[in-house]
Write an enzyme that holds these catalytic residues in place. Structure first.
Site, PDB file in Angstrom:
ATOM      1  N   ASP A 178       0.825  -1.216   0.000  1.00 32.82           N
ATOM      2  CA  ASP A 178       0.000   0.000   0.000  1.00 32.82           C
ATOM      3  C   ASP A 178       0.854   1.259   0.000  1.00 32.82           C
ATOM      4  OD1 ASP A 178      -2.847  -0.527  -0.112  1.00 32.82           O
ATOM      5  OD2 ASP A 178      -2.544  -1.692   1.711  1.00 32.82           O
ATOM      6  N   SER A 214     -12.094   0.106  -2.170  1.00 30.07           N
ATOM      7  CA  SER A 214     -12.186   0.744  -3.492  1.00 30.07           C
ATOM      8  C   SER A 214     -13.596   0.776  -4.048  1.00 30.07           C
ATOM      9  CB  SER A 214     -11.239   0.068  -4.487  1.00 30.07           C
ATOM     10  OG  SER A 214      -9.915   0.227  -4.077  1.00 30.07           O
ATOM     11  N   ASP A 251      -6.252   0.256  -7.816  1.00 28.44           N
ATOM     12  CA  ASP A 251      -7.657  -0.041  -7.557  1.00 28.44           C
ATOM     13  C   ASP A 251      -8.394  -0.395  -8.842  1.00 28.44           C
ATOM     14  OD1 ASP A 251      -6.894   0.763  -5.055  1.00 28.44           O
ATOM     15  OD2 ASP A 251      -7.988   2.652  -5.089  1.00 28.44           O
ATOM     16  N   SER A 288     -13.409   6.263   6.119  1.00 28.80           N
ATOM     17  CA  SER A 288     -12.286   7.042   5.595  1.00 28.80           C
ATOM     18  C   SER A 288     -12.706   7.647   4.266  1.00 28.80           C
ATOM     19  CB  SER A 288     -11.063   6.136   5.403  1.00 28.80           C
ATOM     20  OG  SER A 288     -10.020   6.826   4.764  1.00 28.80           O
ATOM     21  N   ASN A 289     -13.153   8.897   4.294  1.00 27.03           N
ATOM     22  CA  ASN A 289     -13.550   9.585   3.070  1.00 27.03           C
ATOM     23  C   ASN A 289     -12.327  10.230   2.451  1.00 27.03           C
ATOM     24  OD1 ASN A 289     -14.431  11.748   1.255  1.00 27.03           O
ATOM     25  ND2 ASN A 289     -16.495  11.282   1.990  1.00 27.03           N
TER      26      ASN A 289
END
Length: 515
Positions: free
Chosen positions: A54, A159, A205, A249-250
């Site tokens: 990541d 995603s 993604d 988590s925006n």
């Protein structure tokens, strides 16, 4: 390899009856939303979970995700009306929106201050329209009536936004005559989708969503070109449990202090290394914000023997040397670089610094942690290659229980090391996410780590079929019921906990199964 079209739902690896019921419910809601329209086709694209690697994709290092069973489906009607109407099965959270079409196919303006789901569909409109122009298929866009359904948790690090953008793009293209698009092209055009809403995604993604195959995970490479390579795990009873922390988590709203800031910090770290190592023009300015990348720095350091992305041993050797270089060149400032210190090292004025690093995307910071971010990128990239090496050596050995256990322990340790770095070096974890990992490791997980952007979202756990129930029960008892005492068990099992095999990627589904 083209995006496939299916006449039935047999490509789903989960419960077939449940899946068909979901599609029938989508049809029912579509007909309620648009009583005078009929469905011409469905488009779908899955979420993904990243198993390891990541915050390295936008530095062009390979990653290891898989497509999951949770997906975004859209029922599509194609017409000649001068508008596109989007609706959702969850109308409470995703209200009906109408997007007018112009003769020039322009005007898809995105208001970054208005966080509407229609903005993401407009991103798909922009890239689809660009592709149609590129293919000399420029013409008036078709009107469309669409109803979406998605079971990828929003803000869960799986995603959901990429799945939505890819499914939307595929639907728009199919409606406008593109009946055969390669996976490579669909990936290429959707990689930039979320850039239009100010989120600096790297490509993993979308690639994982497009290239997914049943029972296979993916090695996604970004150099020399973006491509997904499917492979099977050597342990038959291996499975992954994905748990949503329910900390939303925006990415768009928190990007200035989280995701986009990491992009900027890594870009500056790369340019600082270029200066300190006197690499000059050897490093291409190919990052998402037009700067050096940490992969570019490594390629320049080993200019006469650049890693081709294929020879695992060469990649491992070069990454180990890059970690040593980071320790030598950046370790003297672990508390973080101020802007003034960056100006001195980079020989830039304040205006030049702002123009180069702070214009493309909004960021907020006190200091820039260049040492930690660069070290994370190289160490995490090393773990991806060590995982590949583990896979290749295990697949050539016998399939005894001891070999299976050895693989699980070693892969789990790599995942645990990844979580430690994401917490301490990338700072994209937090106490509650760390707690979930700890609980999981005590209840049957071999390795647990946050997945996706982080700062909330989901955790992926490596386990086996015989241990997954114990793992899920341990997390329910020691995390969910303590943190969310009013939550219902069926809500947890339906929305927050996913036990998924690697699944099919993006595809078109005809209406034949309804007949």
């Amino acid at each position: 390899m083209s995006v496939p079209t299916f006449d039935d739902l047999s490509f789903y690896s989960n419960d077939q009856e449940l899946t068909k019921s979901r599609y029938l419910k989508l049809v029912e809601i579509f007909q309620s939303n648009f009583p005078n329209a009929s469905i011409d086709f469905f488009a779908r694209s899955p979420g993904r979970v990243n198993l390891i690697g990541d915050h390295i994709d936008y530095n062009f290092f390979p990653v290891l995700p898989m497509a999951i069973s949770a997906d975004v489906i859209v029922a599509v009607n194609v017409n000649d009306e001068p508008e596109i109407v989007i609706t959702h099965t969850d109308s409470k959270n995703f209200a009906k929106e109408t997007i007018p079409l112009t003769n020039n196919n322009d005007g898809f303006e995105i208001d970054s201050q208005h966080h509407s789901w229609a903005n993401y569909f407009k991103c798909a409109l922009i890239v689809a329209n660009n592709y149609l122009t590129e293919q000399n298929l420029k013409g008036q866009l078709k009107g469309m009536k669409l109803t979406f359904d998605g079971n990828v948790p929003t803000g869960g690090g799986l995603s959901s936004s990429a799945a939505f953008c890819v499914a939307s793009t595929l639907a728009i293209l199919h409606a406008n005559g593109v009946k055969d698009i390669t996976k490579a092209d669909l990936t290429r055009i959707t990689v930039v989708c979320e850039h239009y809403v100010g989120v600096n995604t790297g490509g993993m993604d979308q690639c994982a969503s497009v290239y997914g195959e049943p029972d296979k995970a993916l090695l996604i490479q970004f150099k020399p070109k973006l491509i997904g390579k499917p492979f099977k795990f050597p342990v038959e009873n291996l499975t992954f449990v994905i748990t949503n922390s329910l900390q939303v988590s925006n990415k768009h709203e928190t990007a200035p202090i989280h995701y986009n800031l990491r992009v900027v910090e890594m870009a500056i770290a790369a340019d600082v290394l270029v200066k300190k190592l006197n690499l000059g023009t050897l490093v291409p300015q190919d990052s998402n914000i037009g700067t050096s990348s940490l992969r570019g720095v490594m390629d320049a350091v080993f200019n006469t023997c650049k890693w081709d992305g294929n020879d695992i041993d060469v990649g491992i050797d070069q990454l180990k040397k890059m970690i040593a270089i980071v320790e030598t060149e950046l370790n003297n400032n672990q508390e973080g670089y101020t802007v003034d210190q960056c100006l001195t090292v980079l020989d830039l004025s304040l205006d030049e610094f702002k123009s180069k690093y702070l214009q493309a995307y909004p960021v907020k910071f006190d200091v820039l942690k260049l040492y930690q971010r660069a070290k994370h990128v190289y160490q995490e990239s090393l773990r991806v290659l060590e995982t590949l090496k583990l896979l290749s050596t295990t697949q050539t050995s016998s399939n005894s229980k001891d070999d299976d256990e050895s693989f699980l322990v070693k892969f789990g340790e790599l995942m645990n090391q990844s979580q430690s770095d994401l917490d301490k070096l990338n700072e994209s974890s937090n106490d509650k996410l760390n707690k979930i990992c700890s609980i999981a490791l005590q209840n049957g997980s071999y390795g647990s780590r946050i997945t996706g952007a982080g700062w909330g979202g989901s955790i992926v756990h490596l386990t086996t079929l015989d241990k997954s129930k114990q793992l899920i029960q341990g997390l329910i008892k020691n995390y969910y019921q303590l943190e969310f005492p009013s939550i219902k068990l069926d809500e947890l099992l339906n929305d927050a906990i996913i036990d998924s095999k690697p699944s099919m990627g993006s595809c078109i589904v005809t209406t034949k199964f309804l007949q």
